[in-house]
Design an enzyme around this catalytic site. Structure first.
Site, PDB file in Angstrom:
ATOM      1  N   TYR A  26     -15.782   4.415   7.818  1.00 26.32           N
ATOM      2  CA  TYR A  26     -14.322   4.270   7.817  1.00 26.32           C
ATOM      3  C   TYR A  26     -13.743   4.826   9.121  1.00 26.32           C
ATOM      4  O   TYR A  26     -12.944   4.182   9.804  1.00 26.32           O
ATOM      5  CB  TYR A  26     -13.711   4.997   6.604  1.00 26.32           C
ATOM      6  N   GLY A  45     -19.748  15.512   5.302  1.00 30.04           N
ATOM      7  CA  GLY A  45     -18.828  14.750   6.162  1.00 30.04           C
ATOM      8  C   GLY A  45     -17.479  15.405   6.367  1.00 30.04           C
ATOM      9  O   GLY A  45     -16.692  14.943   7.195  1.00 30.04           O
ATOM     10  N   GLY A 102       0.824  -1.214   0.000  1.00 36.40           N
ATOM     11  CA  GLY A 102       0.000   0.000   0.000  1.00 36.40           C
ATOM     12  C   GLY A 102       0.854   1.259   0.000  1.00 36.40           C
ATOM     13  O   GLY A 102       2.086   1.204  -0.034  1.00 36.40           O
ATOM     14  N   SER A 152      -5.855   7.337  12.550  1.00 33.73           N
ATOM     15  CA  SER A 152      -6.090   8.508  11.706  1.00 33.73           C
ATOM     16  C   SER A 152      -6.629   9.650  12.549  1.00 33.73           C
ATOM     17  O   SER A 152      -7.305   9.423  13.562  1.00 33.73           O
ATOM     18  CB  SER A 152      -7.122   8.123  10.642  1.00 33.73           C
ATOM     19  N   ASN A 154      -2.950  14.260   7.054  1.00 36.81           N
ATOM     20  CA  ASN A 154      -3.221  14.005   5.633  1.00 36.81           C
ATOM     21  C   ASN A 154      -1.942  13.581   4.902  1.00 36.81           C
ATOM     22  O   ASN A 154      -1.157  14.425   4.464  1.00 36.81           O
ATOM     23  CB  ASN A 154      -3.821  15.245   4.980  1.00 36.81           C
ATOM     24  N   LYS A 200     -11.627   3.090  12.556  1.00 40.75           N
ATOM     25  CA  LYS A 200     -10.383   3.526  13.215  1.00 40.75           C
ATOM     26  C   LYS A 200     -10.619   3.739  14.708  1.00 40.75           C
ATOM     27  O   LYS A 200      -9.791   3.371  15.537  1.00 40.75           O
ATOM     28  CB  LYS A 200      -9.847   4.808  12.556  1.00 40.75           C
TER      29      LYS A 200
HETATM   30  C1  UD1 Z   1     -10.000  11.745   4.819  1.00 38.89           C
HETATM   31  C2  UD1 Z   1     -10.212  11.202   6.207  1.00 38.89           C
HETATM   32  C3  UD1 Z   1      -8.884  10.767   6.791  1.00 38.89           C
HETATM   33  C4  UD1 Z   1      -8.285   9.732   5.896  1.00 38.89           C
HETATM   34  C5  UD1 Z   1      -8.087  10.335   4.516  1.00 38.89           C
HETATM   35  C6  UD1 Z   1      -7.526   9.271   3.590  1.00 38.89           C
HETATM   36  C7  UD1 Z   1     -12.057  12.131   7.460  1.00 38.89           C
HETATM   37  C8  UD1 Z   1     -12.550  13.272   8.255  1.00 38.89           C
HETATM   38  N1  UD1 Z   1     -10.808  12.234   7.025  1.00 38.89           N
HETATM   39  O1  UD1 Z   1      -9.260  12.948   4.965  1.00 38.89           O
HETATM   40  O2  UD1 Z   1      -9.072  10.194   8.046  1.00 38.89           O
HETATM   41  O3  UD1 Z   1      -7.058   9.310   6.425  1.00 38.89           O
HETATM   42  O4  UD1 Z   1      -9.351  10.806   4.021  1.00 38.89           O
HETATM   43  O5  UD1 Z   1      -8.457   8.695   2.789  1.00 38.89           O
HETATM   44  O6  UD1 Z   1     -12.734  11.155   7.278  1.00 38.89           O
HETATM   45  N2  UD1 Z   1     -10.970  18.480  -1.390  1.00 38.89           N
HETATM   46  C9  UD1 Z   1     -11.461  19.311  -2.378  1.00 38.89           C
HETATM   47  N3  UD1 Z   1     -11.599  18.798  -3.636  1.00 38.89           N
HETATM   48  C10 UD1 Z   1     -11.293  17.512  -3.945  1.00 38.89           C
HETATM   49  C11 UD1 Z   1     -10.790  16.667  -2.924  1.00 38.89           C
HETATM   50  C12 UD1 Z   1     -10.652  17.182  -1.661  1.00 38.89           C
HETATM   51  O7  UD1 Z   1     -11.760  20.473  -2.147  1.00 38.89           O
HETATM   52  O8  UD1 Z   1     -11.479  17.111  -5.113  1.00 38.89           O
HETATM   53  C13 UD1 Z   1     -10.825  19.020  -0.038  1.00 38.89           C
HETATM   54  C14 UD1 Z   1     -11.728  18.321   0.966  1.00 38.89           C
HETATM   55  O9  UD1 Z   1     -12.985  18.930   1.009  1.00 38.89           O
HETATM   56  C15 UD1 Z   1     -10.932  18.518   2.252  1.00 38.89           C
HETATM   57  C16 UD1 Z   1      -9.468  18.536   1.795  1.00 38.89           C
HETATM   58  O10 UD1 Z   1      -9.500  18.778   0.385  1.00 38.89           O
HETATM   59  O11 UD1 Z   1     -11.240  19.743   2.824  1.00 38.89           O
HETATM   60  C17 UD1 Z   1      -8.762  17.228   2.044  1.00 38.89           C
HETATM   61  O12 UD1 Z   1      -9.584  16.167   1.564  1.00 38.89           O
HETATM   62  P1  UD1 Z   1      -9.059  14.660   1.451  1.00 38.89           P
HETATM   63  O13 UD1 Z   1      -7.745  14.652   0.766  1.00 38.89           O
HETATM   64  O14 UD1 Z   1     -10.154  13.834   0.865  1.00 38.89           O
HETATM   65  O15 UD1 Z   1      -8.770  14.204   2.943  1.00 38.89           O
HETATM   66  P2  UD1 Z   1      -9.665  14.300   4.253  1.00 38.89           P
HETATM   67  O16 UD1 Z   1     -11.110  14.279   3.935  1.00 38.89           O
HETATM   68  O17 UD1 Z   1      -9.137  15.418   5.067  1.00 38.89           O
END
Ligand code: UD1
Length: 352
Positions: free
Chosen positions: A151, A299, A11, A126, A181, A155
């Site tokens: 998910y 979420g 992974g 996490s 992150n 955790k």
């Molecule tokens: C989520 C999980 C975290 C997990 C990680 C890995 C939650 C709260 N957090 O992190 O525990 O380890 O995923 O899968 O469940 N964003 C955009 N546009 C996009 C993609 C993301 O604006 O196309 C923004 C999201 O809204 C967020 C930030 O970028 O504010 C980070 O998002 P993301 O990378 O998905 O991680 P988390 O949601 O923080």
């Protein structure tokens, strides 16, 4: 040489940790059925380190197959348990799949730890366990709030199961590592993140937009109570994260732990917004990103970043990479997989 079993060695974080462990003198074995990872990631690990890695292609939800690894290796000094499903959105659609896979594999690993008296255990947790925190930065004492997804629940339950196990098991010492992150790739570009289908996480969405696989990036909300209206996150380079696992094992092996179950936050300690991350990508690569502002994503927590003092003080951890390093290495990796047919072929080997 201490022998360490890494579950989920193919992974994203597992492969980088294998490299760091080998570079720091550990002998490693991996257990990964490649249900969510490419076989080629171990080849990348072997190329970087010049070391062959034995992988057990087992489903950790199958107790007999899992137990057989321990029968065959009677000198395992520690386990790092990465193997789990981690897609937040998928977990909302298929909660039972997540409960079965993430809890079933953990129970089997804990049963083997008990039976084979494995002294040291590191669990991938996490920052999702904090839910939407009342105060930031979060410390290890910040209470766990309601999970935002199945998910996240796996955790939280995983942590609680290990805590309960630790309360009666006096042989094994455990560390729970709460990742913020994770992003970026190994500087060699031989290993990195391989998202399943369309990526959900911000950094792969950024790099896939830049390369043209995704037409445009949507920023999920710019009306949050933050400095520019977009969410705040704590991006940590995957190589920094990997090294923290080596340090956590050293901490346990040297019996530096005060309790038999210790928790550490692994984040950079700096919160940056989604819009700032996009800017960091543009500045470090010279690319212009096609993005627009969209609705909030259900979420999402508004803002979270780590107080990482405990990991710094007790593990001697100090993150080396900046957000720009994260963006540069993620971009190099995206370009590498684009032009490496072997890696693309390996994507097709996934079971689901
Ligand atoms: C989520 C999980 C975290 C997990 C990680 C890995 C939650 C709260 N957090 O992190 O525990 O380890 O995923 O899968 O469940 N964003 C955009 N546009 C996009 C993609 C993301 O604006 O196309 C923004 C999201 O809204 C967020 C930030 O970028 O504010 C980070 O998002 P993301 O990378 O998905 O991680 P988390 O949601 O923080």
């Amino acid at each position: 040489m201490k022998k360490i079993l890494v579950t989920g060695g193919s992974g994203y974080i597992g492969s980088h940790t294998l490299v760091d462990l080998i570079e720091n003198g550990f002998e490693v074995i991996s257990a990964d059925n490649n249900s969510r990872s490419a076989i080629g990631m171990l080849e990348g690990v072997e190329k970087i380190t010049g070391t062959k890695v034995k992988n057990y292609k087992v489903d950790l939800c199958n107790f007999d197959e899992t137990r057989a690894i321990f029968e065959e290796n009677d000198t395992i000094a520690g386990i790092i348990h990465f193997a789990a499903y981690k897609a937040v959105g998928e977990s909302v659609e298929k909660p039972l799949l997540y409960f079965h896979n993430n809890m079933g594999s953990l129970i089997n690993i804990l049963r083997c730890i008990e039976e084979f008296k494995i002294p040291n255990f590191v669990f991938s947790s996490s920052c999702t366990v904090y839910g939407n925190p009342d105060e930031i930065p979060v410390t290890e004492q910040t209470p766990r709030k309601d999970a935002e997804s199945p998910y996240g629940l796996t955790k939280q339950m995983g942590e609680q199961m290990i805590e309960a196990f630790a309360a009666t098991n006096k042989i094994t010492n455990s560390v729970l590592l709460r990742y913020f992150n994770p992003a970026g790739a190994h500087p060699s570009s031989l290993i990195g993140e391989l998202p399943i289908d369309r990526p959900q996480n911000l950094t792969p969405v950024i790099t896939q937009t830049a390369i043209g696989k995704i037409p445009a990036l949507t920023v999920f909300g710019n009306d949050y109570p933050t400095r520019d209206g977009s969410c705040v996150r704590d991006f940590i380079h995957v190589c920094d994260l990997a090294h923290a696992h080596t340090l956590a094992l050293g901490f346990l092996l040297q019996k530096k732990n005060t309790n038999n179950c210790e928790v550490f936050n692994l984040g950079s300690g700096d919160g940056i917004t989604v819009l700032e991350s996009i800017k960091a990508f543009e500045e470090s690569t010279g690319m212009k990103l096609n993005y627009s502002i969209g609705n909030r994503r259900p979420g999402d927590v508004i803002a979270i970043y780590a107080n990482n003092d405990k990991a710094k003080n007790e593990l001697g951890w100090s993150p080396q990479y900046t957000v720009k390093d994260i963006m540069t290495s993620a971009w190099k990796w995206e370009q590498y997989i684009q032009h490496q047919p072997t890696h693309l072929d390996l994507r097709a080997h996934r079971l689901n």
